[in-house]
Design an enzyme around this catalytic site. Structure first.
Site, PDB file in Angstrom:
ATOM      1  CD  GLU A 257      -3.292   5.548   6.517  1.00  0.00           C
ATOM      2  OE1 GLU A 257      -3.245   5.519   5.281  1.00  0.00           O
ATOM      3  OE2 GLU A 257      -2.379   5.091   7.236  1.00  0.00           O
TER       4      GLU A 257
ATOM      5  CD  GLU B 233      -3.505  -2.354   7.362  1.00  0.00           C
ATOM      6  OE1 GLU B 233      -2.383  -2.555   6.907  1.00  0.00           O
ATOM      7  OE2 GLU B 233      -4.148  -1.317   7.142  1.00  0.00           O
TER       8      GLU B 233
ATOM      9  CE  LYS C 110      -0.454   3.266   4.682  1.00  0.00           C
ATOM     10  NZ  LYS C 110      -0.403   3.403   6.130  1.00  0.00           N
TER      11      LYS C 110
ATOM     12  CB  SER D 178       4.912  -1.291  12.295  1.00  0.00           C
ATOM     13  OG  SER D 178       4.430   0.011  12.559  1.00  0.00           O
TER      14      SER D 178
ATOM     15  CG  ASN E 190      -1.812   1.188   1.316  1.00  0.00           C
ATOM     16  OD1 ASN E 190      -1.835   2.011   0.390  1.00  0.00           O
ATOM     17  ND2 ASN E 190      -2.544   1.313   2.411  1.00  0.00           N
TER      18      ASN E 190
ATOM     19  CG  HIS F  32      -6.100   1.838   5.054  1.00  0.00           C
ATOM     20  ND1 HIS F  32      -5.687   2.807   5.931  1.00  0.00           N
ATOM     21  CD2 HIS F  32      -5.064   0.978   4.917  1.00  0.00           C
ATOM     22  CE1 HIS F  32      -4.442   2.536   6.310  1.00  0.00           C
ATOM     23  NE2 HIS F  32      -4.044   1.428   5.703  1.00  0.00           N
TER      24      HIS F  32
ATOM     25  N   GLY G 142       2.101   2.644  10.915  1.00  0.00           N
ATOM     26  CA  GLY G 142       3.016   3.776  10.781  1.00  0.00           C
ATOM     27  C   GLY G 142       3.695   4.183  12.081  1.00  0.00           C
TER      28      GLY G 142
HETATM   29  P1  13P Z   1       2.732   0.723   7.832  1.00  0.00           P
HETATM   30  O1  13P Z   1       3.287  -0.554   7.271  1.00  0.00           O
HETATM   31  O2  13P Z   1       3.430   1.946   7.366  1.00  0.00           O
HETATM   32  O3  13P Z   1       2.549   0.628   9.307  1.00  0.00           O
HETATM   33  O4  13P Z   1       1.251   0.857   7.211  1.00  0.00           O
HETATM   34  C1  13P Z   1       0.411  -0.240   7.270  1.00  0.00           C
HETATM   35  C2  13P Z   1      -0.768   0.041   6.436  1.00  0.00           C
HETATM   36  O5  13P Z   1      -1.559   0.914   6.739  1.00  0.00           O
HETATM   37  C3  13P Z   1      -0.946  -0.753   5.217  1.00  0.00           C
HETATM   38  O6  13P Z   1      -2.212  -0.580   4.684  1.00  0.00           O
END
Ligand code: 13P
Length: 257
Positions: free
Chosen positions: A97, A167, A12, A213, A10, A95, A173
Site C-alpha cells: 500500500e 505479501e 492499517k 487474506s 497490521n 508495504h 484484502g
Molecule cells: P489482509 O490480511 O487484510 O489481506 O492484509 C494483509 C496485509 O496487507 C498485512 O500487511
C-alpha cells in the site's frame, strides 16, 4: 531456525487512539503469555504512545506501519525511525500500500530499512507481486528484485534483525489467499537469495512471513508450512477473537512441533 512464531497485526488506518486501547484490552483478555509466539501489534502512529503504556510486554510488542528515513529535519508530516526508537521494536517497510498508493520506490525503501536498523529496531520488509506479474510468470523475478533492492547496504550481521514478509498484492484484502505451496516456493526463493547474499547462517536465521487474506481458518496451514516463520495479518487482526485464534494456532504448533 527460530521455532518461535512471529504473528504481526497490521491494523492499517483503523482504530483511533481510544478504539485501539479498547481493542488491546480485549486482546489482553483473549491471548495468554506464550513463550513460543511473538505477537506484534502495529497501530497507527498516534496510538503507539498510549498502547506502549498499557501493553503487557510479556504478551505483546509494538511495531509501526511506516517511518521516514531521515532522522530529523524539515519533512512536514513525517515520523522518523529515530522518533520511534524506544516505542516500537519493529517497523513495517515497503508495504504494497505504501508502494502503490504513496509511490514509494525501492531506493527509498532501502533507505528506510537502513534507518530502522540504525535506530536499533527490526524492519519487516514487504515484497510481493501483482496479479498481472503473476499471470506473466514474473513472480520470482519481482520478489528477487524487491529483496535485492530492499537489502542493499545491509550487512550479514544486520540480517539477524531483518524480517521479510511475502505479501502477494493480489491476495491482500481480497479473500483470495495464496496456495500454501506457492508461499513455500516464495519463501524458499527468498531464503536462497539471502543465502547467496549473506551466507548460510543469515539464511537460517532470517524470519520469513506470509501475509494476504490470512484468517482463522487458513492460518494453521501457513504456520505449518516449511520455511514460514509467521504471519502478517491485516483485516483478521481487527477481529479480536479471530486474531486470538491465529495466535493460539501458532502456540499449539510450537507445542507440538
Ligand atoms: P489482509 O490480511 O487484510 O489481506 O492484509 C494483509 C496485509 O496487507 C498485512 O500487511
Amino acid at each position: 531456525m527460530s521455532a518461535k512464531k512471529l504473528i504481526v497485526a497490521n491494523w492499517k488506518m483503523h482504530f483511533n487512539t481510544g478504539q485501539a486501547s479498547l481493542f488491546l484490552h480485549k486482546l489482553d483478555q483473549l491471548i495468554e503469555v506464550h513463550h513460543d509466539v511473538e505477537v506484534v501489534l502495529c497501530p497507527n502512529f498516534l496510538a503507539l504512545q498510549s498502547l506502549s503504556l498499557q501493553l503487557n510486554r510479556r504478551k505483546f510488542r509494538l511495531g509501526a506501519q511506516n517511518c521516514y528515513y531521515k532522522d530529523e529535519g524539515a519533512y512536514t508530516g513525517e515520523v522518523s525511525a529515530a522518533m520511534l526508537h524506544g516505542l516500537t521494536q519493529y517497523v513495517i517497510v515497503g508495504h504494497s500500500e505504501r508502494r502503490n498508493i504513496f509511490g514509494e520506490r525501492d531506493k527509498e525503501i532501502a533507505q528506510k530499512v537502513q534507518a530502522v536498523l540504525r535506530s536499533s529496531m527490526q524492519p519487516i520488509l514487504c515484497v510481493g507481486e501483482t496479479k498481472q506479474e503473476r499471470v506473466d510468470g514474473e513472480t520470482a523475478s519481482v520478489i528477487h528484485g524487491q529483496v535485492t533492492a530492499g537489502l542493499a547496504n545491509v550487512t550479514s550481521d544486520e540480517m539477524e534483525n531483518i524480517v521479510i514478509a511475502y505479501e502477494p498484492i493480489w491476495a491482500i484484502g481480497t479473500g483470495d489467499f495464496a496456495a500454501v505451496e506457492d508461499v513455500m516456493a516464495a519463501v524458499r526463493l527468498v531464503r536462497e537469495q539471502v543465502k547467496g547474499l549473506f551466507g548460510a547462517k543469515a539464511a537460517e536465521q532470517v524470519r520469513l512471513l506470509y501475509g494476504g487474506s490470512v484468517d482463522g481458518s487458513n492460518a494453521n496451514a501457513y504456520l505449518k508450512a516449511d520455511g514460514v516463520n509467521g504471519l502478517l495479518v491485516g483485516s483478521a487482526s481487527l477481529k479480536a477473537h479471530t486474531f486470538a485464534t491465529i495466535v493460539s494456532h501458532a502456540h499449539t504448533l510450537g507445542k507440538n512441533g
